[in-house]
Design a protein around this motif. Structure first.
Motif, PDB file in Angstrom:
ATOM      1  N   PRO A 774      51.303   5.536  55.272  1.00  0.00           N
ATOM      2  CA  PRO A 774      52.726   5.827  55.042  1.00  0.00           C
ATOM      3  C   PRO A 774      52.958   6.803  53.884  1.00  0.00           C
ATOM      4  O   PRO A 774      53.838   7.656  53.953  1.00  0.00           O
ATOM      5  CB  PRO A 774      53.312   4.440  54.741  1.00  0.00           C
ATOM      6  CG  PRO A 774      52.400   3.487  55.438  1.00  0.00           C
ATOM      7  CD  PRO A 774      51.034   4.091  55.334  1.00  0.00           C
ATOM      8  N   TRP A 775      52.142   6.676  52.821  1.00  0.00           N
ATOM      9  CA  TRP A 775      52.356   7.573  51.683  1.00  0.00           C
ATOM     10  C   TRP A 775      52.057   9.022  52.046  1.00  0.00           C
ATOM     11  O   TRP A 775      52.633   9.951  51.457  1.00  0.00           O
ATOM     12  CB  TRP A 775      51.515   7.143  50.479  1.00  0.00           C
ATOM     13  CG  TRP A 775      50.028   7.340  50.641  1.00  0.00           C
ATOM     14  CD1 TRP A 775      49.115   6.419  51.031  1.00  0.00           C
ATOM     15  CD2 TRP A 775      49.292   8.551  50.414  1.00  0.00           C
ATOM     16  NE1 TRP A 775      47.858   6.960  51.075  1.00  0.00           N
ATOM     17  CE2 TRP A 775      47.928   8.270  50.687  1.00  0.00           C
ATOM     18  CE3 TRP A 775      49.632   9.834  50.002  1.00  0.00           C
ATOM     19  CZ2 TRP A 775      46.924   9.231  50.570  1.00  0.00           C
ATOM     20  CZ3 TRP A 775      48.644  10.795  49.872  1.00  0.00           C
ATOM     21  CH2 TRP A 775      47.299  10.495  50.155  1.00  0.00           C
ATOM     22  N   GLU A 776      51.153   9.242  53.020  1.00  0.00           N
ATOM     23  CA  GLU A 776      50.848  10.607  53.446  1.00  0.00           C
ATOM     24  C   GLU A 776      52.045  11.220  54.155  1.00  0.00           C
ATOM     25  O   GLU A 776      52.346  12.417  53.986  1.00  0.00           O
ATOM     26  CB  GLU A 776      49.625  10.613  54.356  1.00  0.00           C
ATOM     27  CG  GLU A 776      48.329  10.238  53.668  1.00  0.00           C
ATOM     28  CD  GLU A 776      47.150  10.257  54.623  1.00  0.00           C
ATOM     29  OE1 GLU A 776      46.417  11.266  54.634  1.00  0.00           O
ATOM     30  OE2 GLU A 776      46.967   9.252  55.344  1.00  0.00           O
ATOM     31  N   ARG A 777      52.699  10.416  54.967  1.00  0.00           N
ATOM     32  CA  ARG A 777      53.898  10.920  55.640  1.00  0.00           C
ATOM     33  C   ARG A 777      55.018  11.148  54.639  1.00  0.00           C
ATOM     34  O   ARG A 777      55.770  12.133  54.713  1.00  0.00           O
ATOM     35  CB  ARG A 777      54.329   9.918  56.722  1.00  0.00           C
ATOM     36  CG  ARG A 777      55.394  10.452  57.653  1.00  0.00           C
ATOM     37  CD  ARG A 777      55.484   9.622  58.922  1.00  0.00           C
ATOM     38  NE  ARG A 777      55.703   8.210  58.657  1.00  0.00           N
ATOM     39  CZ  ARG A 777      56.915   7.683  58.487  1.00  0.00           C
ATOM     40  NH1 ARG A 777      57.990   8.435  58.561  1.00  0.00           N
ATOM     41  NH2 ARG A 777      57.049   6.392  58.265  1.00  0.00           N
ATOM     42  N   GLN A 778      55.105  10.265  53.658  1.00  0.00           N
ATOM     43  CA  GLN A 778      56.125  10.424  52.618  1.00  0.00           C
ATOM     44  C   GLN A 778      55.899  11.700  51.819  1.00  0.00           C
ATOM     45  O   GLN A 778      56.850  12.389  51.434  1.00  0.00           O
ATOM     46  CB  GLN A 778      56.098   9.213  51.679  1.00  0.00           C
ATOM     47  CG  GLN A 778      57.168   9.251  50.602  1.00  0.00           C
ATOM     48  CD  GLN A 778      57.081   8.020  49.712  1.00  0.00           C
ATOM     49  OE1 GLN A 778      56.516   7.004  50.103  1.00  0.00           O
ATOM     50  NE2 GLN A 778      57.646   8.115  48.526  1.00  0.00           N
ATOM     51  N   THR A 806      57.483  15.232  61.429  1.00  0.00           N
ATOM     52  CA  THR A 806      56.481  14.244  61.047  1.00  0.00           C
ATOM     53  C   THR A 806      56.984  13.376  59.896  1.00  0.00           C
ATOM     54  O   THR A 806      56.776  12.154  59.882  1.00  0.00           O
ATOM     55  CB  THR A 806      55.180  14.946  60.630  1.00  0.00           C
ATOM     56  OG1 THR A 806      54.732  15.781  61.696  1.00  0.00           O
ATOM     57  CG2 THR A 806      54.095  13.927  60.306  1.00  0.00           C
ATOM     58  N   ALA A 807      57.654  14.001  58.934  1.00  0.00           N
ATOM     59  CA  ALA A 807      58.136  13.248  57.768  1.00  0.00           C
ATOM     60  C   ALA A 807      59.267  12.305  58.134  1.00  0.00           C
ATOM     61  O   ALA A 807      59.334  11.173  57.640  1.00  0.00           O
ATOM     62  CB  ALA A 807      58.596  14.228  56.687  1.00  0.00           C
ATOM     63  N   TYR A 808      60.162  12.746  59.027  1.00  0.00           N
ATOM     64  CA  TYR A 808      61.394  11.995  59.253  1.00  0.00           C
ATOM     65  C   TYR A 808      61.456  11.300  60.607  1.00  0.00           C
ATOM     66  O   TYR A 808      62.344  10.468  60.830  1.00  0.00           O
ATOM     67  CB  TYR A 808      62.600  12.935  59.136  1.00  0.00           C
ATOM     68  CG  TYR A 808      62.719  13.606  57.791  1.00  0.00           C
ATOM     69  CD1 TYR A 808      63.114  12.884  56.666  1.00  0.00           C
ATOM     70  CD2 TYR A 808      62.437  14.961  57.633  1.00  0.00           C
ATOM     71  CE1 TYR A 808      63.220  13.503  55.431  1.00  0.00           C
ATOM     72  CE2 TYR A 808      62.541  15.584  56.406  1.00  0.00           C
ATOM     73  CZ  TYR A 808      62.927  14.851  55.303  1.00  0.00           C
ATOM     74  OH  TYR A 808      63.029  15.447  54.087  1.00  0.00           O
ATOM     75  N   GLN A 854      62.892   9.843  48.430  1.00  0.00           N
ATOM     76  CA  GLN A 854      62.137  10.154  49.650  1.00  0.00           C
ATOM     77  C   GLN A 854      62.271   9.040  50.682  1.00  0.00           C
ATOM     78  O   GLN A 854      62.389   9.299  51.885  1.00  0.00           O
ATOM     79  CB  GLN A 854      60.671  10.400  49.291  1.00  0.00           C
ATOM     80  CG  GLN A 854      60.454  11.685  48.505  1.00  0.00           C
ATOM     81  CD  GLN A 854      59.141  11.720  47.746  1.00  0.00           C
ATOM     82  OE1 GLN A 854      58.247  10.898  47.972  1.00  0.00           O
ATOM     83  NE2 GLN A 854      59.015  12.656  46.820  1.00  0.00           N
ATOM     84  N   TRP A 855      62.250   7.796  50.219  1.00  0.00           N
ATOM     85  CA  TRP A 855      62.407   6.669  51.140  1.00  0.00           C
ATOM     86  C   TRP A 855      63.775   6.733  51.823  1.00  0.00           C
ATOM     87  O   TRP A 855      63.889   6.536  53.041  1.00  0.00           O
ATOM     88  CB  TRP A 855      62.247   5.358  50.377  1.00  0.00           C
ATOM     89  CG  TRP A 855      62.262   4.125  51.239  1.00  0.00           C
ATOM     90  CD1 TRP A 855      61.211   3.578  51.911  1.00  0.00           C
ATOM     91  CD2 TRP A 855      63.396   3.297  51.521  1.00  0.00           C
ATOM     92  NE1 TRP A 855      61.611   2.458  52.586  1.00  0.00           N
ATOM     93  CE2 TRP A 855      62.949   2.250  52.369  1.00  0.00           C
ATOM     94  CE3 TRP A 855      64.731   3.319  51.138  1.00  0.00           C
ATOM     95  CZ2 TRP A 855      63.800   1.269  52.844  1.00  0.00           C
ATOM     96  CZ3 TRP A 855      65.581   2.324  51.612  1.00  0.00           C
ATOM     97  CH2 TRP A 855      65.111   1.324  52.452  1.00  0.00           C
ATOM     98  N   LEU A 856      64.820   7.029  51.035  1.00  0.00           N
ATOM     99  CA  LEU A 856      66.163   7.121  51.617  1.00  0.00           C
ATOM    100  C   LEU A 856      66.273   8.322  52.555  1.00  0.00           C
ATOM    101  O   LEU A 856      66.916   8.243  53.608  1.00  0.00           O
ATOM    102  CB  LEU A 856      67.206   7.230  50.509  1.00  0.00           C
ATOM    103  CG  LEU A 856      67.465   5.955  49.696  1.00  0.00           C
ATOM    104  CD1 LEU A 856      68.315   6.247  48.482  1.00  0.00           C
ATOM    105  CD2 LEU A 856      68.138   4.895  50.574  1.00  0.00           C
TER     106      LEU A 856
END
Length: 983
Positions: A774-778, A806-808, A854-856
């Motif tokens: 998950p952190w890689e996508r973030q 990919t990120a969202y 970034q999470w939001l």
């Protein structure tokens, strides 16, 4: 006796009632008036009773004031938009009584909040003064709007003859402290009103002329502010600075004003208009007025006699008002008026030649005089510190007296304690010292210039370099540099004197007899004087003596050069290693735009076939641009965000130039790829991707290519593009005599250090669909293409869309793993302990904000406006998230504001600490000299006896605690304590 709703209150003198008694009475009175008052609100009432008793009646008359005060945290600055929003409702009033009531109620709430921010040490004096000025401006603007509406209802509007559909504009220029953004609690508001033209008509033209219309408007609007009603007043209004003074019309057309100032304008009116600023009415027309009057205020000729005229004004005002010099902190010798006139005199003398001096604020004017070399750094710093103390005392006088006075109260023991002094004698000593500084500087305007620049201590120190008296040299150096161990200082001074052509050597001193003294004065004012002296010695010993004439002729350059030597080892070493760069900086523009930087790289790259020549050229461009950005930031021309964008633009250009060179070289060696190979893209991650690079930041890169076939000579695309990527990284990082390269990190690629250096687009997409953490996508939230091989622009667009999807595309990462990662980073990487804080990795630092944002963003990735590609970094992302309003879990306005304030603060700390000590790992020790230097660099001043570094510490703790609270409320508890809890 005035009612408790008036602006002033009748109360005992500060020493007639003990502070504890005043606080207790405030608490008891509020309990009676509103029994359900919270403890926090009772504490605020106590603070008012102790420190600002003149404002306590506003709360007792309407306890709900405290509800409004607490609606936003007290350590949050009330900016212009926030205050104007509060006054906007007043402009809708349809009658005079309603307008007067709403203006006063809104004003009282604002005043109580601003006073509490200052007495509780949440705000420095310049913040308080600025907020008060905005209150004055917003109140007048609302009054003008409402009163014009009332006149229109009665007579019709004042409209242009040339276009009857266009109302004639009116603007109020704020003068004095209002114009300078430096209002205090007891200030009048000095105003001049101008309207566009007399060539128009009001209604049917039978009842009032255009001039009559605006005269009536001024009367109504100023009455709305100044009339005392059962609710008090807003501000006293003074219109005597208008053309022809108290005998002149209340409102003037622009044409008549221009005629008056051109024909009859006097020096004191130039001084008054220097601080003129549009504060209400039509802002565009206000700027037209300021521009029209500018040639009168700032004249091209340099006329030092202005200083004598300003001296005459202060002497007459003291005589006419029978001022008590010992008690009056404004008009007495060495008081606020002399500090202001010192700055304004120099602005009037030099403002025609230097447009950057054409600013209304006293302290902003002083900073620009310092930047131009017209005031020394030491004098500017001492004057600013003295001015801040005098203004803080003035504010406290008004908070206690409740009316406009500038005399210190008698007796004043508790008054002194309120300001953080042990007793009245300590306060008197501090004021005496401050006033002596102001008086000497003010008087220096009439002294001979040579006498001003003479510094006998520095002269004697320089003389000791030549007479061989080592003991005396060490003694003087210890006193001037305030260092216990002066061996290093003496060694650097001796090196400077030994080189004959330096300004400290026999030949250089003969050619430039004053330069050594000027340089040493700047060294003593540097953030780290010993470091500045060391770099100065290296600079001259390595060829800098050729610039002695330029340094002597350009005080501004001298100041910035020494400022850089004393604040950043990294940048100083770039210049010391290549003194010739100073000539390049002098010859070029102050700071090229991002487009100019890109063009310079694109044009120059194709001209260099030899790799050594190419690398040396890259390093020269990087060195020159880093120094330009550093000097601009030190000189105040560039803020932290501007610096980040400039450094990111430089890195983009360097990556692109390196990629293109590497591709040409590699393809020439291996043969052309076949037609199925369309291109290669470099993606910037981390700070580079976010456009937030610092002076010492690494470049986080990943490399993506398109196609899985072979080149024409049978080599695989992986091999070809791996060679291009390796060559690109080497070109960016390779050491060269012209300067260092970048540290390049490619470990954020798929599978990290264990994965292939280059990845096809298809493989990249599959990896993130099936294997990525998950952190890689973030991390991809901050990713963007920064360079592509020639002809691969279309591919770069596809990569941008892929990164975004990919990120969202899969929603937000799992909270538990994200929070666990955050906890581990704080625990294992921050290295925090009592008095050693980390602005990025530490408790409530930048990583908290970035992870939350970034999470939001990922949670709301279905909305294009919050995606990274549609924003310009964390700040813009925060604003976009706040626009979601109540849409759960978007950020509220207050939450976004808290994160924005904290983000800006921690980035400033990170930049200042990184410039000063790049080997610190990003952490800052607040109990050492670096902490004091950073506090000074961030403009934290002493507040009521609390040293600047302790003000910084308290501010840091509040911001970090607020950020961590928001992070945990939105995500989950981190479980790691703040470092100050251990102390």
């Amino acid at each position: 006796m005035p009612s408790v709703t008036s602006n002033a209150a009748v109360h005992p003198g500060p020493e007639d009632v003990p502070a504890e008694s005043a606080a207790a009475k405030a608490r008891d009175a509020l309990r009676v008036l509103r029994p359900d008052t919270s403890e926090a609100q009772l504490a605020l009432a106590e603070a008012l009773g102790t420190h600002a008793p003149a404002l306590l009646p506003l709360v007792l008359a309407d306890p709900s004031v405290l509800d409004d005060v607490q609606a936003r945290p007290l350590d949050r600055t009330d900016d212009r938009d926030e205050i104007r929003k509060q006054f906007a409702v007043c402009a809708e009033a349809n009658d005079e009584a309603t307008l007067h009531r709403l203006l006063r109620q809104t004003r009282h709430r604002a005043m109580v909040r601003i006073a509490l921010r200052e007495v509780l040490r949440y705000a420095d004096i310049d913040q308080t003064a600025s907020e008060l000025a905005v209150v004055g401006s917003a109140a007048l603007d609302a009054a003008l709007s409402a009163c014009r509406h009332q006149l229109v209802q009665r007579f019709g509007d004042a409209l242009h003859s040339s276009d009857p559909n266009v109302p004639i504009a009116v603007s109020a220029l704020g003068m004095g402290k209002l114009g300078g953004g430096e209002l205090n609690f007891g200030s009048d508001v000095d105003l001049i009103f101008f309207y566009d033209t007399d060539d128009g008509q009001v209604g049917d033209g039978l009842e009032v002329t255009v001039h009559d219309f605006f005269t009536r408007l001024v009367r109504l609007a100023t009455k709305a502010l100044s009339q005392v009603t059962e609710h008090g007043f807003v501000f006293r209004v003074d219109l005597r600075l208008r053309p022809e003074g108290s005998q002149g019309p209340l409102a003037n057309s622009l044409a008549s004003a221009e005629r008056y100032y051109t024909t009859f304008g006097r020096t004191w009116e130039r001084g008054a208009l220097l601080r003129g600023r549009p504060v209400a009415g039509d802002p565009a027309f206000g700027e037209v007025v300021v521009d029209a009057l500018r040639p009168f205020v700032f004249q091209r000729s340099v006329d030092p006699s202005i200083a004598a005229e300003m001296h005459g004004l202060t002497r007459r005002s003291r005589r006419d008002l029978a001022v008590d010099d010992a008690r009056n902190v404004k008009l007495g010798r060495g008081g606020i008026r002399e500090a202001e006139f010192f700055v304004q005199s120099l602005q009037l003398i030099w403002g025609g030649r230097h447009p950057e001096l054409q600013v209304a604020g006293t302290m902003e004017g002083l900073r620009r005089l310092r930047s131009l070399g017209l005031v020394t750094h030491s004098d500017a710093e001492q004057l600013e510190t003295s001015w801040a103390l005098l203004r803080r005392v003035e504010h406290r006088i008004h908070m206690v007296a409740g009316y406009q006075t500038h005399d210190l109260p008698e007796p004043r023991g508790l008054f002194a304690a309120s300001l953080g002094f042990d007793d009245s004698e300590a306060l008197d000593d501090a004021l005496s010292s401050a006033r002596e500084i102001v008086k000497d500087l003010y008087d220096s305007l009439l002294e001979d210039t040579d006498e001003q620049t003479d510094d006998p201590d520095l002269g004697r120190l320089i003389d000791r370099l030549f007479d061989g008296d080592a003991a005396r040299l060490a003694e003087m150096a210890e006193r001037l540099f305030a260092q216990d161990d002066v061996d290093e200082v003496v060694a650097h001074l001796t090196r400077l004197a030994r080189w004959t052509r330096s300004p400290f050597g026999p030949v250089g001193r003969q050619s430039h007899p004053q330069l050594a003294r000027v340089l040493l004065r700047e060294v003593l004012d540097a953030a780290d004087p010993v470091m500045a002296l060391s770099h100065l010695a290296d600079f001259f010993l390595r060829g800098g003596s050729g610039f002695a004439r330029s340094l002597e002729a350009e005080p501004r350059l001298t100041r910035r050069l020494i400022g850089l030597f004393g604040s950043s080892p990294t940048l100083a070493e770039l210049l010391v290693g290549h003194p010739e760069t100073l000539g390049e900086l002098l010859a070029g523009a102050s700071l090229p735009s991002a487009e100019q930087v890109a063009r310079a790289h694109d044009d120059g790259a194709v001209q260099r076939a030899d790799i050594e020549d190419f690398v040396a050229w890259l390093r020269r461009l990087r060195r020159e641009h880093l120094l330009r950005v550093g000097l601009a930031q030190i000189g105040g021309e560039l803020d932290e965000r501007g610096s980040q964008l400039a450094l990111s633009a430089l890195a983009d250009a360097q990556v692109r130039a390196s990629l293109h060179y590497a591709a040409r070289e590699t393809i020439a060696k291996l043969g052309q790829p076949d037609a199925t190979c369309d291109g290669f893209v470099v993606v910037g991650m981390g700070k580079l991707g976010g456009g937030e690079l610092g002076f010492t930041s690494d470049l986080d890169l990943i490399f993506l290519y398109e196609g899985d076939g072979e080149t024409a000579n049978g080599r695989s695309h992986v091999e070809l593009f791996s060679r291009i990527a390796q060559r690109t990284m080497r070109l960016l990082s390779q050491a060269d005599a012209e300067g260092p390269g970048y540290e390049v990190d490619a470990r954020l690629r798929p599978s990290g250090a264990q994965g292939l250096l280059v990845t096809s687009i298809d493989s990249f997409e599959r990896y993130h669909q099936t294997r990525a953490q998950p952190w890689e996508r973030q991390a991809l939230v901050r990713a963007r293409p920064v360079a592509a091989t020639i002809g691969a622009d279309e591919m770069a667009g596809r990569v941008a869309r892929l990164l975004e999807e990919t990120a969202y595309g899969q929603g937000e990462p799992e909270v538990g793993r994200l929070v666990a990662l955050r906890a581990r980073m704080q625990r294992e990487l921050a290295g925090e302990r009592p008095d050693r804080y980390h602005p990025k990795l530490g408790f409530g630092g930048l990583v908290d904000i970035e992870f939350l944002v970034q999470w939001l963003q990922m949670r709301h990735g279905s909305e294009p406006s919050v995606r990274r590609r549609h924003t310009t970094g964390a700040i813009e992302a925060l604003r976009r998230l706040a626009e979601r309003g109540s849409k759960e879990p978007g950020l509220t306005d207050h939450e976004a504001e808290a994160l924005l304030d904290a983000y800006a603060f921690f980035r400033r700390v990170e930049q200042a600490a990184g410039l000063l000590d790049p080997a610190s790992g990003g952490a800052l020790r607040l109990d050492g000299p670096r902490g004091r230097v950073v506090a000074r660099a961030l403009d934290f001043r002493e507040r009521d006896g609390v040293p600047p570094v302790d003000v910084l510490r308290a501010f840091w703790q509040r911001r970090a605690t607020e950020v961590r609270t928001l992070f945990e409320a939105r995500l989950a508890p981190v479980g790691e304590p703040p470092p100050w809890r251990e102390s």
